[in-house]
Design a protein around this motif. Structure first.
Motif, short mmCIF file in Angstrom:
data_model
loop_
_atom_site.label_atom_id
_atom_site.label_comp_id
_atom_site.label_asym_id
_atom_site.label_seq_id
_atom_site.Cartn_x
_atom_site.Cartn_y
_atom_site.Cartn_z
N GLU A 1 0.83 -1.20 0.00
CA GLU A 1 0.00 0.00 0.00
C GLU A 1 0.86 1.25 0.00
OE1 GLU A 1 -3.45 2.37 0.07
OE2 GLU A 1 -3.06 0.28 -0.49
N MET A 2 1.96 1.23 0.81
CA MET A 2 2.86 2.37 0.84
C MET A 2 3.53 2.56 -0.51
SD MET A 2 2.72 3.88 3.77
CE MET A 2 4.22 4.84 3.73
N ALA A 3 3.92 1.43 -1.12
CA ALA A 3 4.53 1.53 -2.45
C ALA A 3 3.55 2.11 -3.46
CB ALA A 3 5.02 0.16 -2.90
N ARG A 4 2.28 1.64 -3.35
CA ARG A 4 1.27 2.16 -4.28
C ARG A 4 1.06 3.66 -4.06
NH1 ARG A 4 -3.87 3.44 -4.29
NH2 ARG A 4 -4.09 2.95 -2.07
N LEU A 5 0.95 4.04 -2.77
CA LEU A 5 0.77 5.46 -2.47
C LEU A 5 1.97 6.28 -2.92
CD1 LEU A 5 -0.82 5.26 1.09
CD2 LEU A 5 -1.97 5.76 -1.08
N ASP A 6 3.18 5.69 -2.74
CA ASP A 6 4.39 6.40 -3.17
C ASP A 6 4.39 6.58 -4.69
OD1 ASP A 6 7.10 7.47 -2.46
OD2 ASP A 6 7.71 5.90 -3.86
N VAL A 7 3.96 5.51 -5.39
CA VAL A 7 3.89 5.62 -6.85
C VAL A 7 2.88 6.70 -7.25
CG1 VAL A 7 3.21 4.41 -8.95
CG2 VAL A 7 4.69 3.27 -7.28
N GLU A 8 1.73 6.68 -6.57
CA GLU A 8 0.72 7.69 -6.88
C GLU A 8 1.25 9.10 -6.59
OE1 GLU A 8 -2.77 6.74 -4.71
OE2 GLU A 8 -3.31 5.02 -5.97
N ARG A 9 1.96 9.21 -5.40
CA ARG A 9 2.49 10.54 -5.05
C ARG A 9 3.52 10.99 -6.07
NH1 ARG A 9 6.87 11.77 -2.27
NH2 ARG A 9 7.16 9.62 -1.63
N ARG A 10 4.39 10.05 -6.48
CA ARG A 10 5.41 10.42 -7.47
C ARG A 10 4.77 10.77 -8.81
NH1 ARG A 10 10.66 9.29 -6.13
NH2 ARG A 10 10.97 8.16 -4.17
N LEU A 11 3.71 10.03 -9.13
CA LEU A 11 3.01 10.34 -10.37
C LEU A 11 2.40 11.73 -10.30
CD1 LEU A 11 1.99 9.44 -13.14
CD2 LEU A 11 0.01 8.40 -12.00
N GLN A 12 1.79 12.05 -9.15
CA GLN A 12 1.23 13.39 -8.98
C GLN A 12 2.32 14.46 -9.06
OE1 GLN A 12 -0.82 13.18 -5.27
NE2 GLN A 12 -2.52 11.94 -6.06
N GLN A 13 3.49 14.16 -8.41
CA GLN A 13 4.59 15.10 -8.48
C GLN A 13 5.10 15.27 -9.91
OE1 GLN A 13 7.56 13.72 -5.79
NE2 GLN A 13 6.38 14.20 -3.95
N ALA A 14 5.17 14.13 -10.63
CA ALA A 14 5.63 14.20 -12.01
C ALA A 14 4.67 15.05 -12.85
CB ALA A 14 5.75 12.80 -12.60
N GLN A 15 3.36 14.83 -12.59
CA GLN A 15 2.38 15.63 -13.32
C GLN A 15 2.50 17.12 -12.96
OE1 GLN A 15 -1.25 13.72 -12.17
NE2 GLN A 15 -1.08 12.09 -13.70
N ALA A 16 2.70 17.37 -11.63
CA ALA A 16 2.86 18.76 -11.21
C ALA A 16 4.12 19.37 -11.80
CB ALA A 16 2.89 18.83 -9.68
N LEU A 17 5.22 18.59 -11.81
CA LEU A 17 6.46 19.10 -12.39
C LEU A 17 6.31 19.34 -13.89
CD1 LEU A 17 9.13 16.95 -10.52
CD2 LEU A 17 8.67 19.39 -10.24
N ALA A 18 5.58 18.44 -14.53
CA ALA A 18 5.35 18.64 -15.96
C ALA A 18 4.57 19.94 -16.20
CB ALA A 18 4.59 17.44 -16.54
N ALA A 19 3.55 20.16 -15.33
CA ALA A 19 2.80 21.41 -15.46
C ALA A 19 3.69 22.60 -15.17
CB ALA A 19 1.61 21.38 -14.50
N ALA A 20 4.56 22.45 -14.10
CA ALA A 20 5.48 23.55 -13.80
C ALA A 20 6.44 23.79 -14.95
CB ALA A 20 6.25 23.23 -12.51
N GLY A 21 6.90 22.70 -15.57
CA GLY A 21 7.79 22.86 -16.72
C GLY A 21 7.11 23.59 -17.87
#
Length: 510
Positions: free
Chosen positions: A246-266
């Motif tokens: 579950e932690m791994a899944r949440l971490d993947v989701e969090r990283r995905l959200q961060q990646a999406q946010a970074l992509a938007a920031a980029g």
């Protein structure tokens, strides 16, 4: 009913029944044996009396007959002796039974009539007795006699009651001992293990998988306890795996959200870079032309050069923000760490004076030979600037900002590395935030306009250069960020490093 009580009853009840049956049968058997012994003893006395009386009658000595009769009357448990003729006349009768001569005469008369010895149990004077008659065949000169012996029988009843009382006490004691032993055995082999298993099962049912039960008791219960503990361990491992997944899944989701946010920031940074790139180029170009124009005063030329350099830096910062959303790339440039630190301190000096923050740079000896790091000056400036800015914003009511440049040492993998610390006297980083402060867009200053990108940019630049960044509490209670960067391997060998490590304090403006 509890299992231990059932076990106790299953042990005690058969013992109680066995004791009761034994008492009943043994009492009847003992009564029969005592009566048989009394009868046999009375018969033996009668035979002896017959022999003694016949011997005395053959001598025609009635006095001897009476003496022998009195002698038998004194025997153990013999109450008296009497002799009667066929006509019912008493020949002799002892004193103890003289009052009951008529009753004894009836026994003698019945013996004459039946022609055999009479033996019966009766009562005499309210006391249980036994009668035994014996025919005495005298000589021709004397008539035929019947002697009657009276034996006490009450002692048999007293002995029976005494033995039964002793047997009852023994049975009760045996039953109590058996009950206590059965209770102890049931408690420690069945009751306690069973209760432990029940309590453990209830804890597991309530969600507590850390429950463990003692592996003791009867063999079956002990094996059940072992199986229970094995089951709970398996459940704990399964829960731990599920939590990790579950932690791994949440971490993947969090990283995905961060990646999406970074992509938007980029994308935003790219748009900003495009929008402000032209004005910055105009500002930079105009400033350099004005600085190069003839007759430009020296102090004005310096200010124009500062405007041009800072315009270039803005452009590079926007480019760095864009690079957060792009794959990292290795940097081969190098820069002087101490010089960049001094530039940053000079740049943030006005803001620190405004806030009442004292700034200082501490280094060890002459850094000219070793304070060079494998990172270009622009990115190093951005790292130091973001850390210093973070320290400044953490101290709204004044404080201190200290940058310590530490000597070269062995870094990870044996490579040479240089460290520097950025330390403040602010409130520090909360323990629950330690693991998240380097995440993009995570900020504790959202009410003051924090974007949450500064420390993420620092970590990205440092890791891209092969270094590391960590945060701990400072001696003053604030935060201390330690940056480790690899040195320029093309520099001077280790033997050229300065031996002195005395700290040199460089205050703002030096």
């Amino acid at each position: 009913m509890r299992l231990a009580h059932q076990f106790w009853l299953s042990l005690v009840l058969p013992i109680a029944i066995a004791i009761a049956l034994y008492a009943a049968f043994s009492s009847a058997h003992r009564r029969q044996i005592l009566r048989q012994e009394a009868t046999e003893e009375l018969r033996n006395y009668a035979t002896l009396l017959q022999a003694f009386v016949e011997s005395a009658l053959q001598r025609n000595d009635m006095a001897l007959v009476r003496r022998r009769a009195e002698h038998f009357a004194r025997a153990d448990r013999i109450l008296g002796v009497a002799a009667f003729t066929r006509a019912g006349e008493p020949v002799f009768i002892t004193e103890a039974v003289a009052a009951d001569a008529a009753r004894l005469g009836e026994v003698a008369a019945r013996a004459f009539r039946e022609g055999t010895d009479v033996e019966e149990v009766s009562s005499l004077g309210g006391q249980s007795v036994m009668f035994r008659s014996v025919v005495i065949h005298p000589s021709s000169a004397n008539p035929e006699l019947v002697a009657v012996l009276v034996r006490d029988r009450h002692y048999i009843e007293l002995l029976e009651r005494s033995l039964n009382r002793g047997l009852a006490v023994t049975g009760v004691v045996l039953l109590l001992v058996s009950a206590v032993v059965a209770w102890l055995v049931g408690r420690f082999t069945v009751g306690l293990p069973a209760r432990s298993l029940l309590a453990g099962a209830e804890r597991v049912a309530s969600g507590d998988l850390d429950a463990a039960v003692p592996e003791k008791g009867a063999e079956e219960l002990s094996r059940l306890a072992i199986a229970f503990n094995t089951m709970t361990q398996s459940l704990r491992e399964a829960r731990a795996r599920a939590e990790r997944e579950e932690m791994a899944r949440l971490d993947v989701e969090r990283r995905l959200q961060q990646a999406q946010a970074l992509a938007a920031a980029g994308q935003v940074a790219t748009s900003l870079g495009h929008e402000i790139g032209s004005p910055l180029n105009v500002i930079q170009g105009r400033a350099r032309r004005a600085a190069d124009s003839p007759g430009c005063p020296e102090h004005l030329r310096a200010e124009l050069e500062t405007i041009a350099r800072q315009s270039e830096r803005i452009t590079r910062v926007v480019s760095r923000l864009v690079s957060l959303a792009r794959p990292t790339r290795a940097q081969a440039n190098e820069s002087d760490l101490l010089r960049v630190v001094e530039d940053v301190i000079a740049f943030v000096g006005p803001e620190c004076r405004k806030r009442g923050i004292e700034t200082s740079v501490v280094c060890s000896g002459d850094t000219a030979e070793w304070a060079r790091v494998a990172l270009d000056s622009d990115r190093l400036f951005q790292v130091v600037f973001n850390l210093c800015l973070n320290a400044i914003e953490a101290q709204e009511d004044g404080g201190e900002l200290v940058v310590r440049v530490l000597p070269e040492h062995d870094g990870p993998g044996g490579a040479r590395a240089v460290c520097f610390d950025v330390e403040d006297a602010g409130p520090g980083v909360r323990a629950e935030d330690m693991g998240r402060i380097f995440e993009p867009f995570f900020t504790t200053k959202s009410t003051r306009g924090g974007s949450g990108l500064g420390l993420a940019i620092v970590q990205g630049i440092v890791q891209e250069a092969g270094g590391s960044v960590e945060v701990v509490a400072s001696a003053s209670g604030g935060a201390r960020f330690r940056i480790t960067l690899p040195t320029d391997t093309s520099g001077s060998p280790a033997s050229t490093r300065p031996a002195s490590t005395e700290p040199v304090m460089m205050e703002e403006g030096q």
